[in-house]
Design a protein around this motif. Structure first.
Motif, PDB file in Angstrom:
ATOM      1  N   SER A 183      -5.840   9.463  -4.563  1.00 28.15           N
ATOM      2  CA  SER A 183      -5.684   9.463  -3.174  1.00 28.15           C
ATOM      3  C   SER A 183      -6.403   8.721  -2.636  1.00 28.15           C
ATOM      4  O   SER A 183      -6.693   7.822  -1.450  1.00 28.15           O
ATOM      5  CB  SER A 183      -5.287  10.760  -2.143  1.00 28.15           C
ATOM      6  OG  SER A 183      -4.546  11.066  -3.256  1.00 28.15           O
ATOM      7  N   VAL A 184      -8.169   9.419  -2.631  1.00 20.48           N
ATOM      8  CA  VAL A 184      -9.408   8.804  -2.418  1.00 20.48           C
ATOM      9  C   VAL A 184      -9.185   7.739  -2.161  1.00 20.48           C
ATOM     10  O   VAL A 184      -9.722   6.357  -1.715  1.00 20.48           O
ATOM     11  CB  VAL A 184     -10.070   9.649  -2.525  1.00 20.48           C
ATOM     12  CG1 VAL A 184     -11.421   8.533  -1.841  1.00 20.48           C
ATOM     13  CG2 VAL A 184     -10.455  11.370  -1.820  1.00 20.48           C
ATOM     14  N   LEU A 190      -6.465   1.381   1.357  1.00 19.47           N
ATOM     15  CA  LEU A 190      -5.857   1.088   2.955  1.00 19.47           C
ATOM     16  C   LEU A 190      -6.973   0.382   4.027  1.00 19.47           C
ATOM     17  O   LEU A 190      -6.536  -0.304   4.509  1.00 19.47           O
ATOM     18  CB  LEU A 190      -5.171   2.191   3.666  1.00 19.47           C
ATOM     19  CG  LEU A 190      -4.958   2.368   5.074  1.00 19.47           C
ATOM     20  CD1 LEU A 190      -3.567   1.499   5.347  1.00 19.47           C
ATOM     21  CD2 LEU A 190      -4.549   3.630   5.725  1.00 19.47           C
ATOM     22  N   LEU A 191      -7.704   1.311   4.067  1.00 18.22           N
ATOM     23  CA  LEU A 191      -8.767   0.632   4.362  1.00 18.22           C
ATOM     24  C   LEU A 191      -9.219  -1.096   4.741  1.00 18.22           C
ATOM     25  O   LEU A 191      -9.078  -2.045   5.244  1.00 18.22           O
ATOM     26  CB  LEU A 191     -10.124   1.134   4.437  1.00 18.22           C
ATOM     27  CG  LEU A 191     -11.460   0.819   5.737  1.00 18.22           C
ATOM     28  CD1 LEU A 191     -11.073   1.544   7.175  1.00 18.22           C
ATOM     29  CD2 LEU A 191     -13.096   1.816   5.172  1.00 18.22           C
ATOM     30  N   ALA A 221     -14.597  -7.473   2.685  1.00 13.01           N
ATOM     31  CA  ALA A 221     -15.660  -5.996   2.796  1.00 13.01           C
ATOM     32  C   ALA A 221     -13.813  -5.578   2.415  1.00 13.01           C
ATOM     33  O   ALA A 221     -13.800  -4.944   1.653  1.00 13.01           O
ATOM     34  CB  ALA A 221     -15.930  -5.984   4.191  1.00 13.01           C
ATOM     35  N   LEU A 250      -6.557  -2.903   6.424  1.00 12.40           N
ATOM     36  CA  LEU A 250      -6.551  -2.812   7.276  1.00 12.40           C
ATOM     37  C   LEU A 250      -7.275  -4.129   8.335  1.00 12.40           C
ATOM     38  O   LEU A 250      -7.964  -4.725   8.432  1.00 12.40           O
ATOM     39  CB  LEU A 250      -6.928  -1.532   8.161  1.00 12.40           C
ATOM     40  CG  LEU A 250      -5.579  -0.469   7.950  1.00 12.40           C
ATOM     41  CD1 LEU A 250      -6.003   0.892   8.347  1.00 12.40           C
ATOM     42  CD2 LEU A 250      -4.793  -0.626   9.141  1.00 12.40           C
ATOM     43  N   PHE A 251      -8.556  -4.089   7.157  1.00 17.77           N
ATOM     44  CA  PHE A 251      -9.732  -4.716   7.199  1.00 17.77           C
ATOM     45  C   PHE A 251      -9.202  -6.893   7.140  1.00 17.77           C
ATOM     46  O   PHE A 251      -9.523  -7.512   7.708  1.00 17.77           O
ATOM     47  CB  PHE A 251     -10.948  -4.979   6.615  1.00 17.77           C
ATOM     48  CG  PHE A 251     -12.143  -4.252   6.961  1.00 17.77           C
ATOM     49  CD1 PHE A 251     -11.948  -3.019   6.957  1.00 17.77           C
ATOM     50  CD2 PHE A 251     -13.206  -4.152   5.999  1.00 17.77           C
ATOM     51  CE1 PHE A 251     -12.865  -1.890   7.710  1.00 17.77           C
ATOM     52  CE2 PHE A 251     -14.479  -3.497   6.802  1.00 17.77           C
ATOM     53  CZ  PHE A 251     -14.404  -2.466   6.891  1.00 17.77           C
ATOM     54  N   TRP A 305       0.992  -0.757  -0.346  1.00 14.96           N
ATOM     55  CA  TRP A 305       0.124   0.075   0.088  1.00 14.96           C
ATOM     56  C   TRP A 305       1.029   1.148   0.383  1.00 14.96           C
ATOM     57  O   TRP A 305       0.910   1.967  -0.726  1.00 14.96           O
ATOM     58  CB  TRP A 305      -0.354   0.113   1.225  1.00 14.96           C
ATOM     59  CG  TRP A 305      -1.401   1.297   1.416  1.00 14.96           C
ATOM     60  CD1 TRP A 305      -2.667   0.971   0.317  1.00 14.96           C
ATOM     61  CD2 TRP A 305      -1.792   1.974   1.586  1.00 14.96           C
ATOM     62  NE1 TRP A 305      -3.077   2.875   0.180  1.00 14.96           N
ATOM     63  CE2 TRP A 305      -2.653   3.365   1.091  1.00 14.96           C
ATOM     64  CE3 TRP A 305      -0.590   3.203   2.418  1.00 14.96           C
ATOM     65  CZ2 TRP A 305      -2.369   4.853   1.865  1.00 14.96           C
ATOM     66  CZ3 TRP A 305      -0.606   4.417   3.053  1.00 14.96           C
ATOM     67  CH2 TRP A 305      -1.681   5.252   2.717  1.00 14.96           C
ATOM     68  N   ALA A 365      -6.781   5.621   0.018  1.00 16.79           N
ATOM     69  CA  ALA A 365      -6.881   5.193   0.808  1.00 16.79           C
ATOM     70  C   ALA A 365      -8.056   4.713   1.420  1.00 16.79           C
ATOM     71  O   ALA A 365      -7.930   3.644   2.584  1.00 16.79           O
ATOM     72  CB  ALA A 365      -7.587   7.300   1.381  1.00 16.79           C
ATOM     73  N   LEU A 366      -8.897   4.057   0.845  1.00 14.36           N
ATOM     74  CA  LEU A 366     -10.207   3.038   0.721  1.00 14.36           C
ATOM     75  C   LEU A 366      -9.136   1.600  -0.189  1.00 14.36           C
ATOM     76  O   LEU A 366      -9.638   0.763   0.782  1.00 14.36           O
ATOM     77  CB  LEU A 366     -11.040   2.722  -0.390  1.00 14.36           C
ATOM     78  CG  LEU A 366     -12.342   4.108  -0.446  1.00 14.36           C
ATOM     79  CD1 LEU A 366     -13.314   4.292  -1.320  1.00 14.36           C
ATOM     80  CD2 LEU A 366     -12.635   3.859   0.800  1.00 14.36           C
TER      81      LEU A 366
END
Lengths: 477, 211
Positions: A153-154, A160-161, A198, A164-165, A119, A157-158
């Motif tokens: 970037s947005v 990245l989420l 998810a 993390l999930f 990432w 960022a998703l």
């Protein structure tokens, strides 16, 4: 060796940024590219012996993707000095530094064995390539850069989420950090399913934005349209390949966890939607660069579709990564040459390129034939085999849709391309001093020749590597 | 619990953000939110781990000092128009934000937590912050407010990441923070160029490219 491959372009970028001699700075491009490819070929001999628990290393999938990027980069880097010589009005310090930094970051991404590191490399790639889009320093390019930065970037960022999930799903399954890809795939059975699913959706949206899958591709026509042709080539074949690799890493974990059917449906759906969207926007597209950008959306769709169909189609999707990168390189750079000659990139101003810039005109036309799947070029092999696999039973209707869309795209694209290449040049159009030279066409001829060679023959070791990479993507480490 | 209180404050800052009319105040609220987030690991009782303390210092430093500095640099040149100028009204933004928070709670209900987890509020608050960031990104016109939206979106993701803070490798955390900083730095540079080229940082000017 991997460290060397990452550090070499980054150090060259720092050097390019600090020296004042334009001649020396520009020469860094081909020198670094050649050295990188040589080093990569040397280190790829050992792709199948990857020690577990390392942060960096090239496996079959990462190695193949990096090979594609490095070869494309070589052609771009040999072309770029001639292009920059045509643009003495613009300072190229940041351009050359960003150009080189991209290669180092792409190497980092390909070699990263941890989702978090992937990432970080992807986000840094976005930031490093933004100044390249802004090279022309006008209002249009600033708009393109802003969209690229914000949407990219947005999207990331998703992703990245999503990463993390994935980490949380491993946390619930009792896996210990650091979560290397190898350990994630081995322990995939323990991952918590809701978080994993998810997470994959978020990664698909996030990295799909960087790839330019519809409907997340909105930055693409602007960024490719307003940046120099050589940058379009680098973005369409390089940055997108990086994002595709990041997505495949995630896909492989989902597949290893036994959720491949879920991921497949999403990939096939996104793939077909991208092709459909591209086809619609290619009809009567007057701007040749935007036309190529939509063609890039289409080919990202083909990649996703091939992976989603799986099996033989997944192998040919990986092959298509190389086919697309090479031919997109030829198309973007020859379109760049044609723009130089006409000082425009739109119909009806750009017509009859074959008379004004014969070599670039032919390259553009042959590139168009290649990308739409005409034999004997490489994209034909991959598109044919993906379609053939899809037409086998359970995916019959998707295979039919795939072929119909390919046909529609050929028609839509040919309408504009034929006018650009064979039309009558407008007599009142200014003629810039640009003429095709060896330096602005030879790299393109070689890239097209390589794509033709790949359509006819691929060395056994590379076939083996693609096979191994496809097995990995399908979740078998 | 102290951490729950901080999370409640963070969700409150979301509502303040969408209802704020002036850019400077909006930036301040986003910075406060970032600092609250940065301090959260201490409130979670993780102050005994050295690497977490280091991360708290880095996060508060980046979100509370470096990023506001970048914003100040970007706003210094823009004197005329300090209004946020949203596409939709502030009441509508608040309603959207409330709906987003409700949606976040619903979504979080579908994602199981590890048994005995102390992080019951983390997932809904994180998704709510994320959606607030989206609302700001989509409904505000100024380039700078879009960057604030991006920052808030990142804050939401950071909040989620704190659930994993004990396990996450330092290398990855540092990389994420560094990327956030460099990202906003680069966006700040582009905003400067937008302001020079268009004599305004209204993104409505950025609508020349279309099919």
């Amino acid at each position: 060796m991997v460290w060397f491959l990452i550090a070499l372009p980054l150090l060259a970028a720092a050097l390019a940024f600090s020296i004042n001699s334009v001649a020396a700075r520009v020469r860094l491009l081909p020198a670094t590219a050649t050295l990188h490819l040589a080093g990569l070929l040397w280190s790829l001999r050992g792709w199948d012996h990857l020690a577990p628990g390392t942060w960096l290393g090239l496996d079959a999938l990462g190695g193949w993707t990096l090979l594609v990027i490095s070869v494309l980069f070589l052609f771009c880097a040999w072309y770029a000095p001639a292009y920059l010589a045509l643009r003495p009005d613009r300072d190229n310090r940041v351009f050359v530094a960003s150009f080189l930094a991209f290669l180092g970051l792409a190497t980092l991404l390909s070699a990263a064995r941890h989702p978090g590191l992937v990432w970080v490399a992807m986000e840094t790639t976005t930031l490093a390539t933004a100044p390249l889009i802004y090279f022309n320093h006008n209002r249009r390019s600033i708009e393109a850069t802003w969209k690229y930065l914000i949407i990219g970037s947005v999207g990331i960022a998703l992703a990245l989420l999503g990463t993390l999930f994935l980490a949380y799903s491993a946390h619930m399954g009792g896996l210990e950090e650091p979560l290397f890809f190898s350990s994630l795939m081995q322990g995939a059975g323990q991952l918590s399913r809701p978080w994993l699913r998810a997470g994959f959706v978020l990664a698909l949206v996030g990295y799909g934005t960087k790839m330019g899958l519809a409907p997340l591709h909105t930055w693409k026509p602007d960024a490719y349209g307003e940046s120099p042709g050589v940058i379009g080539a680098l973005l369409a074949g390089g940055v997108t390949s990086c994002a595709f690799l990041a997505l495949l890493r995630f896909y492989a974990i989902v597949a290893a966890a036994g959720e491949i059917q879920f991921a497949r449906e999403l990939m096939v759906g996104m793939g077909l939607l991208s092709m459909l969207w591209a086809a619609v926007f290619m009809v009567r597209q007057l701007d040749i660069r935007r036309l190529l950008a939509y063609s890039s959306v289409e080919h990202m769709g083909i990649l996703a579709f091939g992976i989603g169909i799986g099996g033989r189609a997944a192998r040919f999707a990986l092959f298509h990564l190389a086919a697309n990168a090479l031919v997109k390189g030829v198309l973007f750079m020859s379109a760049g040459n044609i723009n130089r000659s006409y000082a425009s990139k739109r119909l009806p101003y750009v017509r009859g390129a074959i008379r004004r810039t014969p070599v670039s005109g032919w390259l553009f036309f042959l590139g168009f034939l290649a990308i739409t799947g005409t034999p004997p070029f490489a994209p034909f092999i991959s598109e044919f085999n993906i379609a053939a696999t899809a037409l086998a039973r359970p995916y019959l209707w998707t295979g039919v849709a795939f072929l119909v869309l390919l046909g529609g795209i050929f028609l839509a694209m040919s309408d504009t391309v034929v006018q650009v290449v064979f039309g009558t040049p407008p007599p009142d159009r200014v003629r810039t001093p640009y003429r095709d030279t060896l330096a602005t066409t030879a790299p393109l001829v070689l890239a097209l020749a390589l794509s033709m060679t790949m359509g006819l023959w691929l060395p056994g070791s590379l076939t083996e590597m693609i096979r191994s990479a496809a097995t990995l993507v399908e979740g078998h480490p | 619990m102290l951490s729950d209180l901080l999370i409640a404050l963070i969700v409150l800052t979301n509502f303040t953000l969408v209802a704020t009319a002036r850019i400077n105040k909006m930036i301040q609220v986003a910075v406060i939110q970032g600092v609250l987030l940065g301090l959260l690991p201490l409130a979670m009782g993780l102050g005994r781990h050295l690497h977490i303390v280091l991360m708290v210092i880095a996060a508060v430093g980046v979100k509370g000092w470096l990023i506001p500095y970048l914003f100040r640099r970007a706003t210094r040149k823009i004197k005329i128009d300090r209004e946020v100028s949203p596409y939709i009204g502030f009441t509508a933004s608040l309603v959207l934000c409330a709906l987003g928070t409700g949606l976040a709670v619903l979504l979080a209900g579908n994602l199981p937590l590890a048994p005995g987890s102390q992080f019951k509020l983390f997932v809904p608050a994180s998704l709510s912050t994320l959606l607030t960031g989206f609302i700001l990104l989509i409904t505000r016109r100024k380039a700078l407010t879009q960057v604030v939206g991006y920052l808030v979106l990142e804050n939401g993701i950071y909040l989620f990441g704190l659930m994993l803070v004990e396990d996450m490798p330092m290398l990855v955390e540092t990389g994420i923070l560094l990327d956030l900083f460099v990202g906003i730095f680069v966006m700040g540079i582009v905003i400067n160029h937008i302001t020079v080229a268009f004599d305004s940082m209204d993104t409505r000017h950025l609508a020349e490219l279309k099919d």
